[in-house]
Design a protein around this motif. Structure first.
Motif, PDB file in Angstrom:
ATOM      1  N   VAL A 222     -29.220 -59.446 -28.737  1.00  0.00           N
ATOM      2  CA  VAL A 222     -29.256 -59.120 -30.164  1.00  0.00           C
ATOM      3  C   VAL A 222     -30.333 -58.073 -30.399  1.00  0.00           C
ATOM      4  O   VAL A 222     -31.497 -58.280 -30.066  1.00  0.00           O
ATOM      5  N   ALA A 223     -29.923 -56.944 -30.971  1.00  0.00           N
ATOM      6  CA  ALA A 223     -30.856 -55.900 -31.382  1.00  0.00           C
ATOM      7  C   ALA A 223     -30.684 -55.728 -32.886  1.00  0.00           C
ATOM      8  O   ALA A 223     -29.623 -55.297 -33.347  1.00  0.00           O
ATOM      9  N   GLN A 224     -31.686 -56.125 -33.655  1.00  0.00           N
ATOM     10  CA  GLN A 224     -31.585 -56.073 -35.111  1.00  0.00           C
ATOM     11  C   GLN A 224     -32.706 -55.248 -35.688  1.00  0.00           C
ATOM     12  O   GLN A 224     -33.871 -55.352 -35.280  1.00  0.00           O
ATOM     13  N   TYR A 225     -32.355 -54.423 -36.639  1.00  0.00           N
ATOM     14  CA  TYR A 225     -33.361 -53.724 -37.429  1.00  0.00           C
ATOM     15  C   TYR A 225     -32.800 -53.545 -38.826  1.00  0.00           C
ATOM     16  O   TYR A 225     -31.767 -52.881 -38.999  1.00  0.00           O
ATOM     17  N   GLY A 226     -33.458 -54.161 -39.805  1.00  0.00           N
ATOM     18  CA  GLY A 226     -32.996 -54.044 -41.184  1.00  0.00           C
ATOM     19  C   GLY A 226     -31.558 -54.497 -41.332  1.00  0.00           C
ATOM     20  O   GLY A 226     -31.206 -55.620 -40.954  1.00  0.00           O
ATOM     21  N   PRO A 227     -30.679 -53.609 -41.834  1.00  0.00           N
ATOM     22  CA  PRO A 227     -29.316 -54.014 -42.172  1.00  0.00           C
ATOM     23  C   PRO A 227     -28.318 -53.898 -41.028  1.00  0.00           C
ATOM     24  O   PRO A 227     -27.112 -54.010 -41.256  1.00  0.00           O
ATOM     25  N   PHE A 228     -28.795 -53.657 -39.796  1.00  0.00           N
ATOM     26  CA  PHE A 228     -27.901 -53.482 -38.653  1.00  0.00           C
ATOM     27  C   PHE A 228     -28.192 -54.542 -37.592  1.00  0.00           C
ATOM     28  O   PHE A 228     -29.357 -54.815 -37.277  1.00  0.00           O
ATOM     29  N   VAL A 229     -27.131 -55.131 -37.053  1.00  0.00           N
ATOM     30  CA  VAL A 229     -27.260 -56.129 -35.992  1.00  0.00           C
ATOM     31  C   VAL A 229     -26.333 -55.709 -34.855  1.00  0.00           C
ATOM     32  O   VAL A 229     -25.111 -55.846 -34.949  1.00  0.00           O
TER      33      VAL A 229
END
Length: 326
Positions: free
Chosen positions: A284-291
């Motif tokens: 899982v790579a998440q930053y703000g509104p993107f997953v």
């Protein structure tokens, strides 16, 4: 907390009585949600804060929005913003919310309704109270859950599901001490209306003071119990819980939930939002509104957003208008 209810729960299908061979899940972790603000400034509790991602999988994020009683002019929402790679599940318990997205989805949800938005390959959307609620003020309370998408579905076309509260499967316990609303997935053979890429179950359970619920739960699903309001105990080990706490359960094939005999005056029953799903077990790579699954995919998502490839804000049907351009 009206959500969707019935005048007499005794007319509903009953959960089965579980026998002595049942393994009730213990509570593995208990976390208290910190408070914050989202969008234009509406209050939220960050239900998953401090819980390792691996224990939440396939879920990413949960906000409890409110409970807040707005004065006239105070209701707030979000501005237009992008999403990619997951699904948002917005459940309204009290109040009204409008949704619109750049893919053409949207609508108004109120007590007990759910908006299920599959962001997939990407879109822009906005969530806001309708103009009449901004003018009048009023009670607002709900949740927003983010459900991860597996790698093979992350770039699927965006989709929107409008789930009315009356569509939920409604159950009660053998003694009628609780109301179980199945929003998605299956409980004891009763299926909720939502359709998902990732196998999950989501329920909203109201437990009357002093009552107990023994809830069958798929052994291959994780089990997360969030307290929307009230006090009680959860798990085979009877851990005490109260408003704003998340109980992460260990293995087993059923959940045990009990409401304290005495509740606070503002919350007459124990209100639980219960989630479980089959872990995806992917990076899982998440930053703000993107997953996404990798840093490179996150960078690509930002580049696509900046280039306008996730959609544009529609010129018509803006919230708080009659759909006509000024």
């Amino acid at each position: 907390m009206p959500a969707i209810t019935v005048d007499n729960v005794l007319v509903l299908p009953r959960l089965p009585r579980l026998d002595d061979s049942t393994t009730f899940r213990p509570v593995h972790r208990l976390a208290t949600a910190p408070s914050g603000f989202e969008g234009e400034g509406f209050p939220v509790r960050r239900a998953f804060a401090g819980v390792p991602t691996g224990e939440l999988d396939p879920f990413i994020h949960l906000d409890q929005m409110g409970e807040v009683d707005y004065a006239p002019g105070e209701p707030k929402g979000t501005s237009w913003h992008p999403h990619r790679g997951f699904e948002t599940v917005t459940y309204i318990i009290d109040g009204i919310f409008d949704h619109q997205d750049s893919h053409g989805g949207g609508g108004t949800i109120t007590n007990g309704d759910t908006q299920w938005m599959t962001a997939g390959s990407g879109l822009l959307h906005i969530e806001a109270p309708p103009e009449h609620l901004v003018v009048s003020g009023g009670l607002f309370h709900g949740t927003q859950l983010w459900v991860n998408l597996p790698r093979v579905a992350k770039m699927s076309p965006p989709k929107y599901q409008d789930i009315r509260g009356r569509q939920a499967a409604l159950l009660t316990t053998p003694d009628g001490g609780a109301l179980v609303r199945v929003i998605v997935g299956e409980v004891a053979g009763h299926r909720g209306p939502g359709a998902t890429h990732t196998p999950i179950t989501v329920t909203h359970v109201t437990v009357e003071p002093g009552a107990q619920v023994d809830l069958p739960w798929r052994p291959d699903f994780n089990a997360l119990v969030y307290v929307l309001g009230g006090r009680g105990t959860v798990g085979a080990n009877g851990r005490g819980v109260h408003t704003g706490q998340l109980a992460v359960h260990g293995p087993g094939d059923a959940l045990r939930l009990r409401a304290n005999a005495r509740q606070d005056s503002i919350t007459p029953a124990l209100e639980l939002y219960i989630m479980g799903g089959q872990p995806i077990r992917e990076p899982v790579a998440q930053y703000g509104p993107f997953v996404m699954n990798s840093r490179d995919e996150l960078i690509q998502a930002f580049e696509d957003f900046q280039a306008g490839r996730l959609g544009v804000v529609p010129a018509r049907r803006l919230p708080h208008t009659d759909g006509e351009r000024p």
